[in-house]
Design a protein around this motif. Structure first.
Motif, PDB file in Angstrom:
ATOM      1  N   LYS A  57       0.844  -1.131   0.194  1.00  0.00           N
ATOM      2  CA  LYS A  57       0.490  -0.191   0.116  1.00  0.00           C
ATOM      3  C   LYS A  57       0.960   1.160   0.232  1.00  0.00           C
ATOM      4  O   LYS A  57       2.276   1.358   1.015  1.00  0.00           O
ATOM      5  CB  LYS A  57      -1.121  -0.010   1.315  1.00  0.00           C
ATOM      6  N   PRO A  58       0.883   2.425  -1.164  1.00  0.00           N
ATOM      7  CA  PRO A  58       1.528   3.123  -1.009  1.00  0.00           C
ATOM      8  C   PRO A  58       1.035   4.150   0.295  1.00  0.00           C
ATOM      9  O   PRO A  58       0.540   4.112   1.055  1.00  0.00           O
ATOM     10  CB  PRO A  58       0.936   3.893  -2.618  1.00  0.00           C
TER      11      PRO A  58
ATOM     12  N   PHE B  28     -15.197  -2.993  -0.127  1.00  0.00           N
ATOM     13  CA  PHE B  28     -15.121  -3.862   0.845  1.00  0.00           C
ATOM     14  C   PHE B  28     -13.414  -3.794   1.896  1.00  0.00           C
ATOM     15  O   PHE B  28     -13.090  -5.141   2.021  1.00  0.00           O
ATOM     16  CB  PHE B  28     -15.502  -5.182   1.021  1.00  0.00           C
ATOM     17  N   ASP B  29     -13.681  -3.014   3.285  1.00  0.00           N
ATOM     18  CA  ASP B  29     -13.141  -3.216   4.117  1.00  0.00           C
ATOM     19  C   ASP B  29     -13.403  -4.128   5.266  1.00  0.00           C
ATOM     20  O   ASP B  29     -12.455  -4.077   5.832  1.00  0.00           O
ATOM     21  CB  ASP B  29     -12.519  -1.847   4.548  1.00  0.00           C
ATOM     22  N   ASN B  30     -14.489  -4.691   5.710  1.00  0.00           N
ATOM     23  CA  ASN B  30     -14.776  -5.075   6.594  1.00  0.00           C
ATOM     24  C   ASN B  30     -13.984  -4.231   7.437  1.00  0.00           C
ATOM     25  O   ASN B  30     -14.067  -4.931   8.833  1.00  0.00           O
ATOM     26  CB  ASN B  30     -14.789  -6.799   6.648  1.00  0.00           C
ATOM     27  N   GLU B  31     -14.722  -3.248   7.831  1.00  0.00           N
ATOM     28  CA  GLU B  31     -14.421  -2.355   9.443  1.00  0.00           C
ATOM     29  C   GLU B  31     -15.685  -1.450   9.796  1.00  0.00           C
ATOM     30  O   GLU B  31     -16.508  -1.163   8.856  1.00  0.00           O
ATOM     31  CB  GLU B  31     -13.031  -1.749   9.280  1.00  0.00           C
ATOM     32  N   SER B  32     -15.424  -1.030  10.906  1.00  0.00           N
ATOM     33  CA  SER B  32     -16.084  -0.362  11.785  1.00  0.00           C
ATOM     34  C   SER B  32     -15.624   1.467  12.446  1.00  0.00           C
ATOM     35  O   SER B  32     -14.460   0.509  13.450  1.00  0.00           O
ATOM     36  CB  SER B  32     -17.698  -0.386  12.598  1.00  0.00           C
ATOM     37  N   LYS B  33     -16.077   1.740  12.542  1.00  0.00           N
ATOM     38  CA  LYS B  33     -15.863   2.972  12.993  1.00  0.00           C
ATOM     39  C   LYS B  33     -16.243   3.087  15.171  1.00  0.00           C
ATOM     40  O   LYS B  33     -18.077   2.971  15.430  1.00  0.00           O
ATOM     41  CB  LYS B  33     -15.616   4.285  13.138  1.00  0.00           C
TER      42      LYS B  33
ATOM     43  N   PHE C 188      -3.646  -4.375  -0.359  1.00  0.00           N
ATOM     44  CA  PHE C 188      -2.555  -5.110  -0.401  1.00  0.00           C
ATOM     45  C   PHE C 188      -3.098  -5.607   0.834  1.00  0.00           C
ATOM     46  O   PHE C 188      -1.560  -6.446   1.439  1.00  0.00           O
ATOM     47  CB  PHE C 188      -1.452  -3.997   0.102  1.00  0.00           C
ATOM     48  N   SER C 189      -3.468  -5.265   1.997  1.00  0.00           N
ATOM     49  CA  SER C 189      -4.329  -5.640   3.325  1.00  0.00           C
ATOM     50  C   SER C 189      -4.547  -6.850   3.341  1.00  0.00           C
ATOM     51  O   SER C 189      -4.770  -7.137   4.348  1.00  0.00           O
ATOM     52  CB  SER C 189      -4.910  -4.178   4.033  1.00  0.00           C
ATOM     53  N   HIS C 190      -5.963  -7.436   2.520  1.00  0.00           N
ATOM     54  CA  HIS C 190      -5.785  -8.737   2.491  1.00  0.00           C
ATOM     55  C   HIS C 190      -5.227  -9.821   3.285  1.00  0.00           C
ATOM     56  O   HIS C 190      -4.035  -9.930   2.783  1.00  0.00           O
ATOM     57  CB  HIS C 190      -6.862  -8.743   1.008  1.00  0.00           C
ATOM     58  N   THR C 191      -6.277 -10.542   4.513  1.00  0.00           N
ATOM     59  CA  THR C 191      -5.720 -11.694   4.458  1.00  0.00           C
ATOM     60  C   THR C 191      -7.251 -12.075   4.748  1.00  0.00           C
ATOM     61  O   THR C 191      -8.452 -11.726   4.702  1.00  0.00           O
ATOM     62  CB  THR C 191      -5.867 -11.172   6.002  1.00  0.00           C
ATOM     63  N   LYS C 192      -6.905 -13.616   4.718  1.00  0.00           N
ATOM     64  CA  LYS C 192      -8.146 -14.601   4.695  1.00  0.00           C
ATOM     65  C   LYS C 192      -8.709 -14.129   6.214  1.00  0.00           C
ATOM     66  O   LYS C 192     -10.607 -13.897   6.154  1.00  0.00           O
ATOM     67  CB  LYS C 192      -7.236 -16.067   5.357  1.00  0.00           C
ATOM     68  N   ASP C 193      -8.452 -13.979   7.606  1.00  0.00           N
ATOM     69  CA  ASP C 193      -9.389 -13.391   8.593  1.00  0.00           C
ATOM     70  C   ASP C 193     -10.069 -12.401   8.348  1.00  0.00           C
ATOM     71  O   ASP C 193     -10.843 -12.060   8.975  1.00  0.00           O
ATOM     72  CB  ASP C 193      -7.979 -13.686   9.643  1.00  0.00           C
ATOM     73  N   HIS C 194      -9.303 -11.407   7.752  1.00  0.00           N
ATOM     74  CA  HIS C 194      -9.901 -10.372   7.721  1.00  0.00           C
ATOM     75  C   HIS C 194      -9.965  -9.834   6.013  1.00  0.00           C
ATOM     76  O   HIS C 194      -8.683  -8.936   5.314  1.00  0.00           O
ATOM     77  CB  HIS C 194      -9.274  -8.274   8.300  1.00  0.00           C
TER      78      HIS C 194
END
Length: 655
Positions: free
Chosen positions: A17-18, A80-85, A123-129
């Protein structure tokens, strides 16, 4: 099917990720690209950053990464970042993992499989997240930013777990690693009303005794993640701070009792409280105006002008309901708190309460107030004619058929503005079948908002369209009596010097465009610009009758004596320079004429644009493009003109 996409693509490949967004922004705006969907996908997974839209230069030849430079868009990426604030212990908002859509869910989603082109992981993708983007391609580009955003908002309504900022037309999307091809030939209809299988998503509200942590946020998704459009029946009540559970709200005349019914989209119960009378209207403008005039206190379920804010908890009422001071009968709501400020009509209120688009808010309110749109035969016919007109303006043959028109109107966004104007007219088609003309009377401020330009610049553009007879300013005799009475009354109420212009738009015909192309050719040959587009400029170059037609409010206006004197001096200066060396330029004329009063330079620059066409005809001059060959033929030296300078030259036409 349009296989070539037009967007912005950064040339550098990244492996992670830049962290230099500023440099990417400065570079990507100078790298427009045309490519096929499969080429775009390949570039993205090689690590290149892209923008879904195509940006264009402004009138000063500059381009920036913001929506004012947005030109067109055919691609949309849902993030789809699958995050909440949530708030941390220090009270700061932080992102936490909140998986609401896995990559596997997306790949099996019915709508995505049918309409998306491909998916790529970030670039930040993982199976868990899981973090990924779903890329859709419309069947044709959008040239209207508002319509484009409405279509993207409709997608976001379907997938509320996606990042809502995806509708930003100038957003950067970083590249990624893995590519999951769905179908490069998939196309989403440019008009979202034609989409099939549109199904909504609704967040389930926390139930009594539930935790407020992000891990318990769920979605109402049935049948193996297939989307459904069933409304919620469970109201969201105020939390009890000590137990963190939700308790019923006690009645208070300053509390809006209908809020839960609105959030639940409970049309039946709202009908009982509001008791609306069915009404038939003829266009969307009438609908919006009618809805904004509905009593907000009745809609929200309150009996006071001062109420507790409908969007946040508070100890003292900070909300107020009142009618607009503009005299249009529209109701407004405003929250005066510093932490949760809000102001809007019934439309914005519903948008915020339902977390939906403006179009969806209107559709919901039409059901609440039993509003039906019914078009007459004249409106249907005019819509077809407008669509045919828009098709011509977008056709690939336009440049070949009408080169002078294309050259002039594609410059500085005039063609795009004309397209937007056609959409505005289409939204406000006349309901009176006895007068089936394309009349419209938006204020300059309203048109400026749609053009995304200043009112002054918009006014010049409207005069530009009027001069070229694309639109007509109607005199009092040409305006329908009921419409004229309405406008004259408004003029008296506001104590305005002039009434608002009422325009008529003429539709496409071959003869009309052929004549328009000749007019554009004449304009281009005279070297005229928007600085010519004023009463004096048209008077000097095309005569009194044309000036009166384009500027009826300045009927028979006289040119100031100062302007006459300065133009006379500009003409003498030009002739002296041509007699001395055989040629000159506009810049040289301005610099050669010495005047000594404040603002003289700006006045000379404006006046030479107003009088240049008149000067060419009056003294048998011509204005030609310069190049190396012309310079050699005319004996122009490097001392007279830099080798890198090729301005328009003014010389005798009979040499």
């Amino acid at each position: 099917m349009n296989q070539t996409l037009k967007l912005m693509l950064h040339p550098k490949e990244y492996k992670a990720k830049p962290n230099d967004a500023g440099r990417i922004t400065n570079a990507i705006i100078h790298h427009p690209k045309q490519m096929k969907p499969e080429e775009l996908a390949s570039e993205i997974v090689s690590g290149k950053t892209f923008m879904c839209s195509y940006l264009d230069k402004n009138e000063r030849g500059q381009v920036r990464r913001n929506e004012s430079h947005w030109k067109s868009q055919q691609v949309v990426a849902l993030d789809f970042d699958n995050e909440s604030k949530v708030k941390n212990e220090d009270g700061k908002m932080v992102n936490v993992k909140d998986v609401t859509m896995t990559l596997e869910d997306a790949l099996e989603d019915k709508f995505i499989k049918k309409n998306a082109a491909f998916i790529y992981t970030t670039f930040s993708h993982t199976k868990d997240h899981p973090k990924f983007r779903v890329v859709f391609i419309f069947d044709k580009p959008f040239y209207n930013l508002i319509q484009c955003k409405q279509a993207i908002e409709k997608l976001l309504d379907m997938y509320p777990m996606a990042d809502q900022s995806c509708k930003d037309g100038s957003r950067l999307f970083y590249g990624g690693r893995e590519l999951h091809i769905i179908d490069y030939n998939n196309r989403l209809k440019n008009n979202y009303t034609l989409w099939e299988d549109i199904k909504g998503l609704y967040l389930l509200y926390p139930t009594k005794g539930s935790s407020s942590s992000s891990s318990n946020i769920t979605l109402n998704i049935n049948n193996s993640n297939q989307l459904n459009n069933k409304p919620l029946n469970k109201p969201l009540n105020k939390p009890n701070k000590s137990t963190n559970t939700y308790q019923p709200i006690k009645y208070d005349n300053k509390l809006a009792s209908n809020i839960q019914l609105i959030k639940q989209r409970n049309i039946h119960s709202l009908h009982k409280g509001i008791n609306p009378k069915p009404i038939t209207l003829h266009n969307n403008n009438q609908v919006y105006d009618y809805l904004k005039k509905q009593d907000l206190k009745c809609f929200l379920g309150v009996h006071s002008n001062s109420i507790y804010d409908i969007f946040h908890d508070e100890d003292k009422p900070s909300g107020s309901i009142y009618k607009s001071e503009k005299g249009n009968g529209h109701w407004l709501y405003k929250c005066h708190s510093t932490s949760y400020p809000f102001a809007g009509t019934i439309i914005q209120i519903v948008e915020k309460l339902l977390n939906c688009s403006m179009v969806e808010a209107k559709d919901f309110l039409m059901k609440v107030y039993k509003v039906e749109i019914k078009e007459n035969e004249a409106q249907k016919l005019l819509k077809e004619e407008i669509d045919a007109y828009k098709y011509i303006l977008q056709s690939e043959e336009l440049q070949d058929l009408y080169p002078s028109f294309y050259k002039l109107f594609s410059r500085y966004g005039y063609l795009d503005n004309l397209y937007i104007l056609l959409d505005l007219v289409k939204e406000n088609l006349p309901a009176n079948s006895d007068d089936p003309r394309l009349l419209f009377y938006y204020s300059i401020n309203t048109i400026a908002e749609r053009f995304m330009r200043s009112p002054t610049n918009t006014s010049i553009r409207m005069n530009f369209f009027t001069f070229f007879k694309l639109i007509y300013k109607l005199s009092d005799k040409e305006v329908p009596k009921n419409l004229l009475t309405l406008h004259l009354n408004y003029q008296r109420q506001k104590n305005y010097k002039y009434r608002n212009n009422i325009y008529e738009m003429k539709l496409y015909s071959y003869d009309f465009f052929a004549e328009l192309d000749k007019r554009c050719e004449d304009w281009n040959s005279k070297g005229l610009t928007t600085k010519t587009m004023n009463y004096e400029g048209i008077l000097r170059n095309y005569g009194r009758e044309e000036a009166n037609r384009v500027f009826p409010q300045d009927q028979d206006k006289e040119i100031p004596e100062l302007h006459k004197d300065v133009v006379s001096m500009l003409e003498r200066t030009a002739l002296n320079l041509i007699n001395a060396k055989g040629w000159t330029t506009e810049k040289e004329i301005i610099e050669e004429l010495k005047l000594y009063f404040k603002g003289q330079k700006k006045l000379k620059e404006n006046l030479i644009k107003r009088c240049i066409g008149e000067m060419l005809v009056k003294y048998d001059l011509e204005r030609i493009s310069s190049n190396k060959k012309i310079k050699e033929e005319m004996g122009i030296t490097e001392e007279q003109l830099s080798p890198a300078s090729f301005p328009k030259l003014i010389r005798s036409a009979s040499r």
